[in-house]
Design a protein around this motif. Structure first.
Motif: not given
Length: 502
Positions: A156-158, A161-163, A268-274, A432-433
């Motif tokens: 995702p753009e921006g 740490d996205w895997i 660490r917070p994970n971020i996801v698409w709502s 998340a790793t």
């Protein structure tokens, strides 16, 4: 706000794509006086000789009397208004409903699959409790499955740490071990166990069981050689609406991704698409915090576990990939002009989510028992609250009285933590790793055997007792694990007694 957005990795996104709290919450901001009261209530205990105020009510006013039956997790929020009880019961009916494959004469219940893991929500979340691992090669009455992915795919753009990962090209993101007539199941999960002895400081030997996962009886040809497998046992369902109502700012206040305080804990917070908000937001639910809301978690389960088309995931074939053309072109349960043109309509999805939000947390047992209080002190001295944060105060909400402004005791920070190589699934998910997991809530953990008929803990049920679960901790929890190993037997027993009282 900028600090919070930075922690979420949202600073580079347009304002329309930046959000923190779930979109279904109608939040009344706290006054400065309320914020001061909250800070005082959340202070750590100063005296372990007695319970803290309201500690016996882990779900606040929504807590229910602890029952001594398997229905202990199936009660509605104690503070639910009378006029909302029917919604809870209707949601319960949908949660317990058994779906059938199309075409069927029972058109209100068809649309299952064609590939699936279960015919109904409660098939996996039996009695709204934890799932269990297979007891043998022929055991199909399980509530466990494998997530699948391969490296690669767009990031995702921006988002820092996205895997980048993507679904396995043929089998998708989840292994379905059941299929409708005329279709082949995708395969069967196999678990091979290895015994691992651990010697405690007093000479006690505890035997852990280490699993190795593989897939047999593949129904659609070979899998990608670089496929990553992540086993998942269904978690208990209680208190989800209260977790959803915790202010995102309060969760992020516990995040320390660079370990600036030097305590070895780097939540660490994970971020996801709502799908509902069409924005990225804080992940709270799922074993790696992969879902932002109860509604989306419910919708994803309808689609991924049962192949039921819904408002958030409208594809009628569920998890079937383009390589599984017979599944995609099969007869599905969508009837034009009925149920919003889906297999479960939005009203049904909302009722199911309402039920899930309002499964009540039972009151604590033995909260003032001297052994339990001693165990609570051991819990704190071992450093467990660094991840298993004892308490929060939820948002004040306009239209959700059950979750509004409650002091709750979930014992989680809802953040990701490196749990070491022993618990690693080596499969990333968003931020998340392959070594990170979301801290699970501990409320109700002492009632697991009563509700579910077993004591299986951790993400894949490998731990057969609470002590085994503690001894599997590593990574950021290694220091806490070492302190538990060094405890004399009476203090170790007190620690377990405290956990069993939750």
């Amino acid at each position: 706000m900028s600090r919070l957005l930075a922690l979420l990795g949202l600073v580079a996104l347009p304002a329309a794509a930046q959000t923190l709290d779930p979109p279904n919450l109608s939040i009344v901001p706290r006054t400065p006086a309320e914020a001061g009261r909250v800070a005082g209530v959340l202070a750590p205990p100063a005296d372990f000789r007695k319970p803290e105020p309201f500690e016996a009510m882990p779900g606040g006013a929504a807590s229910v009397r602890a029952r001594d039956t398997a229905d202990a997790f199936s009660q509605s929020s104690a503070n639910m208004p009378f006029d909302r009880e029917m919604d809870f019961k209707l949601g319960n009916g949908l949660f317990r409903k058994l779906w059938v494959a199309s075409p069927s004469s029972t058109q209100a219940s068809d649309g299952l699959g064609p590939l699936y893991n279960a015919r109904g929500c409660q098939n996996c979340h039996l009695k709204d409790g934890r799932g269990h691992v297979p007891e043998g090669p022929e055991d199909e009455a399980v509530s466990m499955f494998l997530r699948l992915s391969v490296p690669g795919g767009p990031a995702p753009e921006g988002i820092e740490d996205w895997i980048a990962t993507q679904a396995e090209p043929t089998y998708g993101g989840q292994l379905q071990d059941f299929a409708a007539a005329g279709h082949a199941p995708e395969g069967r999960m196999r678990i091979d166990w290895q015994e691992v002895p651990v010697t405690l400081a007093d000479g006690t030997v505890v035997t852990l069981r280490k699993p190795a996962y593989s897939i047999t009886d593949l129904g659609y040809g070979p899998m990608a050689a670089d496929v990553m497998l992540s086993p998942r046992v269904t978690p208990q369902m209680i208190g989800l609406g209260l977790l959803e109502a915790i202010p995102a700012a309060d969760i992020l206040a516990h995040a320390d991704p660079d370990d600036r305080d030097g305590d070895g804990i780097s939540g660490r917070p994970n971020i996801v698409w709502s799908e509902e908000a069409q924005a990225r937001m804080l992940g709270r639910f799922g074993l790696k915090a992969g879902a932002p809301t109860v509604l989306q978690q419910s919708a994803a389960a309808f689609a991924g576990d049962m192949g039921i088309a819904n408002a958030l995931f409208p594809e009628p074939w569920g998890e079937c990939t383009a390589a599984q053309s017979a599944c995609r072109t099969a007869v599905h349960g969508i009837e034009p002009g009925k149920r919003d043109g889906l297999e479960i309509d939005r009203k049904g999805l909302d009722l199911t989510a309402f039920y899930a939000r309002n499964l009540a947390v039972p009151e604590r047992r033995r909260v003032d028992d001297s052994q339990v209080l001693r165990g609570k002190q051991m819990f704190h001295e071992a450093g467990c609250p660094a991840c298993h944060v004892p308490k929060f105060v939820t948002h004040r909400l306009n239209d959700q009285p059950e979750q509004s402004f409650q002091l709750i005791w979930p014992h989680t920070d809802l953040l990701l933590h490196d749990m070491g190589e022993g618990l690693a699934d080596n499969r990333p998910e968003g931020r998340a790793t392959g070594r990170e997991w979301r801290t699970p809530p501990l409320w109700g953990i002492g009632l697991t055997e009563l509700v579910s008929g077993h004591q299986s803990f951790l993400h894949d049920g490998r731990a057969r007792s609470l002590l085994e679960a503690v001894l599997w901790h590593g990574g950021e929890a290694e220091a806490a694990r070492s302190r538990v190993i060094s405890l004399p037997a009476p203090d170790r027993e007190a620690l377990i007694a405290f956990l069993e009282s939750l």
